[in-house]
Motif scaffolding. Structure first.
Motif, PDB file in Angstrom:
ATOM      1  N   VAL A 179       0.828   4.457  -3.864  1.00  0.00           N
ATOM      2  CA  VAL A 179       0.083   3.211  -4.081  1.00  0.00           C
ATOM      3  C   VAL A 179      -0.123   2.479  -2.751  1.00  0.00           C
ATOM      4  O   VAL A 179      -1.212   1.973  -2.456  1.00  0.00           O
ATOM      5  CB  VAL A 179       0.828   2.305  -5.088  1.00  0.00           C
ATOM      6  CG1 VAL A 179       0.152   0.933  -5.189  1.00  0.00           C
ATOM      7  CG2 VAL A 179       0.898   2.976  -6.453  1.00  0.00           C
ATOM      8  N   PHE A 180       0.930   2.435  -1.944  1.00  0.00           N
ATOM      9  CA  PHE A 180       0.810   1.802  -0.631  1.00  0.00           C
ATOM     10  C   PHE A 180      -0.262   2.486   0.208  1.00  0.00           C
ATOM     11  O   PHE A 180      -1.055   1.814   0.900  1.00  0.00           O
ATOM     12  CB  PHE A 180       2.142   1.851   0.114  1.00  0.00           C
ATOM     13  CG  PHE A 180       1.990   1.843   1.605  1.00  0.00           C
ATOM     14  CD1 PHE A 180       1.696   0.671   2.284  1.00  0.00           C
ATOM     15  CD2 PHE A 180       2.095   3.024   2.337  1.00  0.00           C
ATOM     16  CE1 PHE A 180       1.522   0.663   3.659  1.00  0.00           C
ATOM     17  CE2 PHE A 180       1.922   3.031   3.713  1.00  0.00           C
ATOM     18  CZ  PHE A 180       1.627   1.845   4.379  1.00  0.00           C
ATOM     19  N   ALA A 181      -0.297   3.822   0.205  1.00  0.00           N
ATOM     20  CA  ALA A 181      -1.272   4.553   1.017  1.00  0.00           C
ATOM     21  C   ALA A 181      -2.696   4.143   0.649  1.00  0.00           C
ATOM     22  O   ALA A 181      -3.557   3.965   1.529  1.00  0.00           O
ATOM     23  CB  ALA A 181      -1.077   6.056   0.828  1.00  0.00           C
ATOM     24  N   ALA A 182      -2.945   3.965  -0.644  1.00  0.00           N
ATOM     25  CA  ALA A 182      -4.273   3.530  -1.081  1.00  0.00           C
ATOM     26  C   ALA A 182      -4.574   2.116  -0.595  1.00  0.00           C
ATOM     27  O   ALA A 182      -5.682   1.819  -0.114  1.00  0.00           O
ATOM     28  CB  ALA A 182      -4.362   3.605  -2.601  1.00  0.00           C
ATOM     29  N   LEU A 183      -3.587   1.223  -0.706  1.00  0.00           N
ATOM     30  CA  LEU A 183      -3.761  -0.155  -0.246  1.00  0.00           C
ATOM     31  C   LEU A 183      -4.043  -0.208   1.258  1.00  0.00           C
ATOM     32  O   LEU A 183      -4.932  -0.936   1.725  1.00  0.00           O
ATOM     33  CB  LEU A 183      -2.504  -0.974  -0.539  1.00  0.00           C
ATOM     34  CG  LEU A 183      -2.339  -1.570  -1.929  1.00  0.00           C
ATOM     35  CD1 LEU A 183      -0.947  -2.187  -2.067  1.00  0.00           C
ATOM     36  CD2 LEU A 183      -3.414  -2.614  -2.195  1.00  0.00           C
TER      37      LEU A 183
END
Length: 671
Positions: A179-183
């Motif tokens: 999720v962080f990578a997408a953000l």
């Protein structure tokens, strides 16, 4: 700003959460030593440095769109590392240098994801600075980052660890990272499309353009002040966990203080005022030096912990407050964070790797106090004369007590050794027939031996005839015995050995084996055949063929700190593989803070084994008070007179589950 704040918060939270998750996975492979945590911390500090260097380089040398594309590509590649589960092939065989092996394991398991998380703080702040005119808000994002780190630090032991298995923790973290990578990718591309109109804020743009460029002196000061914050964090942690008390979760307190000072100093409301903190700093440093010399840590644990933690807070407010006062314009923030990270890494590296090889014991704490006052003198050098004079006076007081503290550590020490597993000292004390030689690990005694010829072969401390292990050995002495002892110490249990017996000691610390063989005579004086095995006992026993032991004594606990992996479902399966049908496993469960006997009871109940708790108060002897839990397949052994007459009931703890390698809960067993 929301996308930037959310990305920074997520990255910092995951950054600090992954550290205990990984440390807990590998602790059982390296003996459960506190040094594993220090080594992990040094690894993460250096990877943070590389991340900040990447952020600085790409911000200065790549155009925004190219930087965004590169970072998004790396984020995509890093997903291959998920989930972050350590490969068992990294388990040590027994002769490897543990520090380098831990670093290699961490690099292979979490290297790229952690590297990219570490780039986020300075990188996203640089992106935000391109789209905003508010230079103060940029540095408040740094405070937000530290706040998220603090939440992760507190959430792990109090919320996550008690309820979630280690494997589930690693998998859950991996989902969070995705999720962080997408953000982060979204924030990167957003920053390239939302650059401000320069004409809209000419004053802000001109101020930014004309901001003074940092000098070499600025870089040096950023480096030194950040290094000293990290240095004192680790030295205070080492001192209170090794030389004050091995209280569970105590390591959380200094790290929390360290993060709180970063938050306060960079939050933007000027919590740090030099004229307010200078006086408390001088008092705190002098008081810590006095406490080291006076050994108040031994006499009053509560006062010692309060003093050293309060001193750490004041010192870190000084270091981080001065750092905040020296922060440059946002256009230079990546360089600033790079030097802050380099300083933190160097401070940690010195304490974790240089000091154990340079000093025979924990000299670095006292030296750190002296350096702190040298920096204070530099800061106040242009203030009215009486202010530097006060610093010099406090410095003289500190140097005096630090010198005598160092002198006391080596005074009367026959042997001083230090390695990955801590410090060892051998001292003689007493007189006449009662003169003894003691092995100390920090302030904890790991065994002693009478020096008079008549008493050299007498058992001492935790291993008297009335102890649980002493009674178990006596109950089985109608035949030649094979005895395994996990944790060598001075080798005291070898005194029970008779001709035809075999006593096999498992010890992870090579320095302990050397000291036991050269400076104590329990092993050489024993009538039994004595063997030593270097390496983690459980890993060694997993590799060995069944040994047919009559007694297995689990005594590798260092004061109140326990290697949890020796008290799990998987561990007892290993012990039973080596145990004769009528043999006994003796767990040494003496502890001031944890109720360990119920943990052993749960393990025994699952296997339908008989147990007995033997409490030896030793009120009328020179032996130490001990609690041992005896576990056996043969109830008849525990019904023998020597054991049955002293057996006590093991208390129950509602909701206590069987400990496994994947799950354990120290909070449930706190006294």
């Amino acid at each position: 700003m929301a996308i930037y704040a959310l990305t920074i918060f997520a990255s910092a939270f995951l950054l600090f959460l992954v550290q205990p998750i990984m440390a807990k996975q590998i602790l059982p492979w390296f003996g459960g030593s506190a040094a594993v945590w220090t080594t992990c911390l040094v690894f993460f500090q250096f990877l943070l440095l590389f991340g900040y260097a990447y952020a600085d380089f790409t911000t200065r040398h790549l155009k925004p769109k190219r930087q965004a594309m590169l970072h998004a590509a790396l984020l995509l590649v890093s997903l291959v590392s998920l989930p972050i589960l350590a490969d068992p092939s990294w388990k040590p065989v027994g002769f490897e240098e543990p520090g380098s092996r831990i670093l290699g394991l961490l690099g292979a398991t979490i290297g790229l994801p952690y590297f990219l998380l570490s780039t986020t703080g300075p990188l996203v702040q640089a992106w935000f600075a391109r789209t905003s005119y508010d230079s103060h808000t940029v540095y408040r994002l740094f405070a937000l980052s530290n706040f998220a780190s603090l939440l992760a630090l507190l959430a792990y032991p109090f919320v996550l660890e008690p309820w979630v298995s280690t494997v589930a923790q690693a998998k859950g973290w991996s989902v969070g990272y995705a999720v962080f990578a997408a953000l982060c990718a979204a924030a990167a591309f957003y920053s390239t499309r939302n650059a401000p109109d320069v004409a809209a804020a000419p004053a802000a743009t001109e101020a930014e353009t004309n901001a003074p460029k940092p000098t070499a002196g600025d870089f040096a000061l950023w480096l030194i002040f950040s290094a000293m914050g990290s240095f004192l964090l680790l030295t205070v942690t080492n001192h209170i966990t090794h030389d004050v008390a091995s209280v569970p979760f105590l390591w959380i307190l200094p790290l929390t203080i360290y993060l709180v000072t970063f938050i306060l100093c960079f939050e933007g409301r000027s919590w740090y005022r030099r004229y307010l903190f200078l006086g408390p700093l001088l008092v705190a440093v002098a008081a810590m030096a006095w406490a080291l010399h006076g050994d108040i840590s031994i006499n009053n644990i509560k006062h010692a912990i309060a003093l050293f933690c309060a001193g750490l807070f004041v010192a870190c407010m000084f270091f981080h407050g001065e750092l905040a006062n020296m922060k440059p314009a946002p256009r230079y923030l990546t360089s600033f964070y790079l030097m802050v990270s380099l300083g933190g890494a160097l401070g940690g590296f010195f304490v974790g790797f240089v000091a154990p090889r340079l000093f025979p014991t924990y000299y670095e704490f006292g030296l750190g106090l002296v350096v702190t006052l040298v920096l204070a003198l530099y800061v106040v050098r242009r203030m009215p004369f009486f202010v530097p004079l006060l610093v010099v006076c406090a410095g003289g007081f500190t140097v005096y007590h630090v010198y005598h503290y160092m002198e006391s550590l080596s005074k009367n020490a026959l042997v001083m050794k230090r390695n990955f597993y801590g410090t060892l000292r051998v001292r003689d004390t007493g007189s006449g027939e009662d003169r003894v030689r003691r092995l100390m690990h920090g302030v904890i005694m790991h065994g002693e031996q009478y020096l008079s010829g008549r008493r050299r072969t007498e058992p001492t401390t935790y291993y008297g005839p009335g102890s649980g292990v002493g009674r178990a050995i006596k109950a089985l002495q109608g035949r030649p015995l094979r005895v395994a002892v996990i944790g060598l110490g001075t080798g005291t249990l070898a005194t029970y050995g008779r001709a035809g017996d075999v006593y096999r000691f498992y010890e992870i610390n090579p320095a302990v084996i050397e000291v036991a063989q050269k400076d104590f005579s329990y092993l050489s004086d024993s009538k039994a055949k004595v063997e030593t095995v270097l390496g983690d006992a459980r890993l060694a026993m997993e590799r060995e063929a069944p040994q047919g032991y009559d007694v297995i004594a689990i005594d590798a606990f260092s004061s109140d700190s326990i290697p949890v992996h020796l008290m799990t479902r998987e561990a007892i399966a290993v012990y039973l593989k080596h145990l004769k049908p009528d043999g006994v496993i003796a767990f040494h469960v003496t502890n001031r803070f944890l109720q360990l006997a119920p943990v052993v009871q749960e393990l025994a109940d699952e296997r339908k084994l008989a147990t007995a708790l033997v409490i030896d108060d030793a009120e009328e002897s020179d032996f130490s008070r001990t609690d041992w839990v005896l576990v056996t397949r043969s109830p008849a052994l525990l019904e023998s007179t020597a054991i049955a007459k002293v057996a006590a009931r093991i208390p129950t703890i509602p909701g206590l589950a069987v400990w496994t390698d994947d799950y354990n809960n120290l909070f449930r067993i706190l006294k």
